[in-house]
Design an enzyme around this catalytic site. Structure first.
Site, PDB file in Angstrom:
ATOM      1  N   GLN A 204      15.938  -0.909  11.344  1.00 50.42           N
ATOM      2  CA  GLN A 204      15.131  -0.800  12.107  1.00 50.42           C
ATOM      3  C   GLN A 204      13.922  -1.189  12.311  1.00 50.42           C
ATOM      4  O   GLN A 204      13.095  -1.800  13.269  1.00 50.42           O
ATOM      5  CB  GLN A 204      15.905  -0.234  13.225  1.00 50.42           C
TER       6      GLN A 204
ATOM      7  N   ASN B 198      17.152   4.353  15.565  1.00 53.13           N
ATOM      8  CA  ASN B 198      17.884   2.560  16.112  1.00 53.13           C
ATOM      9  C   ASN B 198      17.720   3.307  17.813  1.00 53.13           C
ATOM     10  O   ASN B 198      18.692   2.107  18.151  1.00 53.13           O
ATOM     11  CB  ASN B 198      19.244   2.344  15.645  1.00 53.13           C
TER      12      ASN B 198
ATOM     13  N   THR C  34      30.657 -12.086  -6.342  1.00 48.10           N
ATOM     14  CA  THR C  34      30.183 -13.140  -6.687  1.00 48.10           C
ATOM     15  C   THR C  34      29.205 -13.437  -5.708  1.00 48.10           C
ATOM     16  O   THR C  34      29.899 -12.790  -3.876  1.00 48.10           O
ATOM     17  CB  THR C  34      30.971 -14.239  -6.571  1.00 48.10           C
TER      18      THR C  34
ATOM     19  N   SER D  36      19.108  -4.713   6.853  1.00 51.09           N
ATOM     20  CA  SER D  36      20.977  -5.622   6.919  1.00 51.09           C
ATOM     21  C   SER D  36      19.930  -7.100   7.708  1.00 51.09           C
ATOM     22  O   SER D  36      19.229  -7.024   8.177  1.00 51.09           O
ATOM     23  CB  SER D  36      21.445  -4.949   8.667  1.00 51.09           C
TER      24      SER D  36
ATOM     25  N   CYS E 294      27.492   0.887  18.257  1.00 50.48           N
ATOM     26  CA  CYS E 294      28.126   1.652  17.304  1.00 50.48           C
ATOM     27  C   CYS E 294      29.125   2.141  18.097  1.00 50.48           C
ATOM     28  O   CYS E 294      29.941   2.279  17.759  1.00 50.48           O
ATOM     29  CB  CYS E 294      27.571   2.261  15.955  1.00 50.48           C
TER      30      CYS E 294
END
Lengths: 405, 381
Positions: free
Chosen positions: B178, B149, B237, B199, B325
């Site tokens: 990525q 990344n 859920t 993601s 991050c």
């Protein structure tokens, strides 16, 4: 790689003597049916191989369909080139390059049908082997169990190269094994048993017991959807739904609790045998596995089997549940089977069914109900539908959702 | 505005937001409910799953929904550690993983697991030989990222697959957060990999959704216990609006993938070949085939990364320090550190990350602004 044809090798049928012709003819028909949505392909079923000429059709899509046709041992996508050594070399190098992984071993395997061709098999192996070694660094030759076996076939109409052999579904072509009925509940086992019946070449009609309002529309839709998935192996399956609620209610009212299940199963089997006879089927398949539940002990089978002399075939008899689940996953029925809709086997299940029912008592308690009258009524109420591969029963919104997605 | 920070997050596509809104409004039933609202929601859930499975060449049952990359990485690693503990306690990963992998490993280390971090070369890549040497009888998991990344290095997945084929019992996880939509599908979905994590918000789906590919037959323990959703492996859920939106985002992403990848590659190279001509610039994401098409990491000696980021922001161009991050935490890049890049230069690193909507005109504008800023920075030194 743009392939020109798929070469299909036959399975067991090569050993089947005088039936061989029928087998090949049936397999040819089944392959044509499986590939009927592709416009330009040609299928030629010859005595030793079957050839699917692609004429530009998507080879991956065609091969995916072939994977579901029983009677095929394996198949190889091939590239056709002219009988010109430079073209052969060029294609061979391109095919090896495409499949290349570091440290790979290979060998060339030439077959020559056209004996007029200027090089014999030994020379061809030599020429192509050395050309490939020069052009693809990092390869080594290995005659026994190479990672890549490049097959070269010199036929009358051209030279065919293939580097990949893909496992087929095995078994026998559907239709060569006669016709039977299948008791399909919608659980994990019966679709797997259906798969094995089809794999031995048997054409099956599905029999499904439907008990509204105790079982839902969804349970029926699920059984049909499972049938649509299995229809991929045979081109199409007839689905027979048998109304069963009234019989269950009557049994519940008249028969002692310990024998509810046994008598219900006897009635199911009677109905199944009657339908099988009406439809000229020669046997009954089910998904029973010895000892799995109360109705599948040896004593239960004896007490239930009592109502018919027609052969009852149980492909899963000696399989463990985990093995059955593994096959269900492989044939893509598991996900459907575990959908939580009540089926007619789970409803009216007594808390403690007899695992060792006695044959005499089963017969006696069955005498409490009007067997013939109830059977006639149920048989008058059957509904038959034709199910094609890929038919959709569970998700009526598929097109609406497709817009969203 | 020029947005060059797509590895941090992407802008949700309008069509995707539209799906999200429609599903929220119309299919709000709980997929586990037996009535028709539940049934519809369930069908939409499974159709979304099927679409994703088809797009990545997997089976329906091999796609499991998660809340995103961090959960996926945690799950693949800790779920394997829990499921396979009786077979061994050794885990292998690389020195350049995303913190979701690195810190999961560190957590397991504190629980008594043995972790090996494979070193990387000057391009941020591990070697298959090192991997082979690190494998022990007690190894239960190998976790390697597809695309780094921070600098965009693509790990040698083909070579790793060749090693892993000799150890069929060890789980292999690829963090492909990525790597999706970047022309790497053949390498990522190789015939050996067991778990691959993704993601949604890295490819224009909403935040809070992701998925994991789990090879059929591989065992993993659930991290979320509860109502048994996702085949009893991930309770909770289902986030249906986000799942449907992600299925759509993935379809859009992979339409004409090759052309999109080629364009990103050209834009990356146009910037790379421009900035590399300046003497104070060090390029970490080289012009080599094993760098991803969309990430470019470089440093300008003597200028702090965050200074560069803010200077570009004044020109309405959005880039980042090496990873979102860590970019607010004042730690220098772990990838550059693992590559043995000097700390002085590592603190000057910035990252450009592209998506399929960036244009060559944006690259030209960037280069122009770069020239101006470089001159200004030179005055500072």
């Amino acid at each position: 790689m743009e392939y020109s044809e798929i070469m299909v090798r036959y399975g067991e049928l090569s050993t089947k003597g005088k039936n061989k012709k029928d087998f090949i003819k049936q397999l040819g028909q089944n392959v044509r049916k499986a590939l009927s949505t592709f416009d330009d392909i040609e299928v030629k079923a010859q005595h030793d191989r079957l050839h699917v000429t692609l004429n530009g059709a998507d080879s991956d899509a065609v091969m995916n369909r072939l994977k579901g046709v029983f009677g095929i041992e394996n198949f190889s996508p091939s590239v056709k080139v002219e009988k010109d050594i430079d073209q052969i070399k060029e294609t061979a190098v391109a095919m090896v390059k495409e499949a290349f992984k570091p440290g790979m071993t290979f060998k060339i395997n030439t077959r020559r049908q056209d004996k007029e061709f200027q090089y014999d098999t030994y020379q061809m192996n030599e020429i192509l082997g050395s050309t490939i070694l020069e052009n693809v660094p990092g390869l080594t030759v290995q005659m026994k169990h190479p990672d890549l076996e490049l097959r070269v076939e010199v036929r009358m109409n051209g030279v065919f190269l293939s580097g990949e052999t893909i496992q087929g579904a095995g078994g026998l072509p559907v239709g060569t094994g006669g016709k039977a009925v299948m008791m399909l509940s919608g659980g994990i086992d019966s679709p797997v048993a259906s798969y094995y019946a089809l794999r031995r070449g048997v054409k099956i009609d599905m029999i499904h017991f439907y008990s509204p309002p105790y079982t839902s529309e969804q349970a029926l839709a699920k059984a049909k959807e499972l049938t649509a998935r299995l229809a991929g192996y045979s081109g199409g399956i007839q689905f027979i739904q048998v109304p069963f609620a009234k019989i269950q209610e009557t049994i519940k009212e008249k028969v002692p609790e310990g024998y509810l299940m046994t008598v219900q199963r006897r009635m199911m089997l009677r109905l199944t045998a009657a339908i099988a006879e009406m439809r000229h089927a020669k046997g009954i398949f089910n998904g029973e596995s010895l000892g799995q539940v109360a109705s599948q002990t040896l004593e239960s089978m004896a007490a239930i089997n009592d109502v018919t002399s027609m052969p009852i075939l149980r492909p899963l008899l000696s399989m463990d549940k985990t093995e059955i689940i593994k096959v269900a996953e492989d044939i893509d029925t598991y996900d459907l089977s575990i959908l939580p809709y009540e089926d007619c086997c789970t409803i009216f299940t007594p808390p403690a069914p007899k695992t060792h029912p006695s044959l005499e008592k089963s017969r006696k308690y069955e005498g409490y109900i009007d067997v013939d009258g109830l059977m006639k009524e149920a048989l008058d109420g059957i509904v038959i539908s034709d199910i094609r591969p890929g038919d959709n029963y569970l998700n009526q919104n598929e097109d609406v959702f497709a817009e969203l997605l | 505005m020029i947005y060059f920070d797509n590895s941090a997050t992407t802008k949700a596509a309008p069509e995707v937001v539209d799906t999200y809104a429609k599903v929220s409004a119309n299919y709000w039933g709980n997929p586990s409910s037996l009535h028709k609202f539940g049934e519809q929601a369930f069908n939409l859930l499974e159709q979304s799953r099927q679409q994703i499975a088809d797009l990545v060449g997997a089976k329906l049952s091999e796609i499991l929904f998660t809340s995103g990359g961090t959960e996926g990485d945690n799950w693949a690693i800790k779920g394997t550690a829990m499921a396979k503990r009786e077979f061994g306690n050794h885990l292998i990963t690389t020195e350049v993983e995303h913190p979701a992998v690195h810190n999961s490993m560190e957590q397991l280390k504190r629980e008594g697991f043995d972790v090996t971090y494979l070193p990387v070369d000057e391009h941020g890549r591990v070697s298959a030989d090192d991997l082979r040497a690190a494998i022990k009888p007690s190894t239960i998991l190998v976790s390697t990222m597809a695309v780094n990344n921070e600098i965009g290095a693509v790990q040698p997945l083909d070579e790793i697959a060749a090693v892993m084929r000799d150890f069929p019992r060890i789980h292999w996880h690829i963090d492909a957060v990525q790597g999706i939509g970047k022309g790497l599908a053949d390498k990522i979905f190789n015939d050996r990999v067991d778990f691959v994590t993704f993601s949604g918000h890295k490819f224009h789906a909403p935040r809070g959704i992701g998925f994991m590919y789990k090879r059929q037959g591989r065992k993993i323990a659930p991290l979320m216990a509860g109502g048994g959703q996702e085949r009893n492996l991930r309770s909770g859920t289902e986030n249906l609006p986000a799942i449907a939106a992600m299925a759509k985002a993935l379809r859009l992403l992979l339409t004409d993938e090759a052309a999109k990848v080629q364009r990103q590659r050209e834009i990356r190279l146009a910037i790379l070949h421009h900035v590399e001509t300046f003497p104070n610039v060090t390029i970490f994401s080289k012009d080599l085939p094993y760098f991803a098409p969309h990430i470019l990491c470089f440093a300008i000696a003597g200028v702090r990364g965050e200074t560069i980021v803010h200077a570009f922001e004044e020109h309405d161009i959005f880039i980042s320090t090496t990873s979102a991050c860590s970019s607010k935490k004042h730690v220098e890049s772990s990838t550059l550190q693992a590559m043995k890049v000097d700390d002085g230069i590592a603190t000057s690193a910035v990252r450009i990350s592209l998506d399929e909507h960036n244009t060559m005109a944006e690259a030209e504008k960037f280069n122009q602004v770069f020239d101006e800023l470089y001159t200004q920075f030179a005055k500072l030194n």
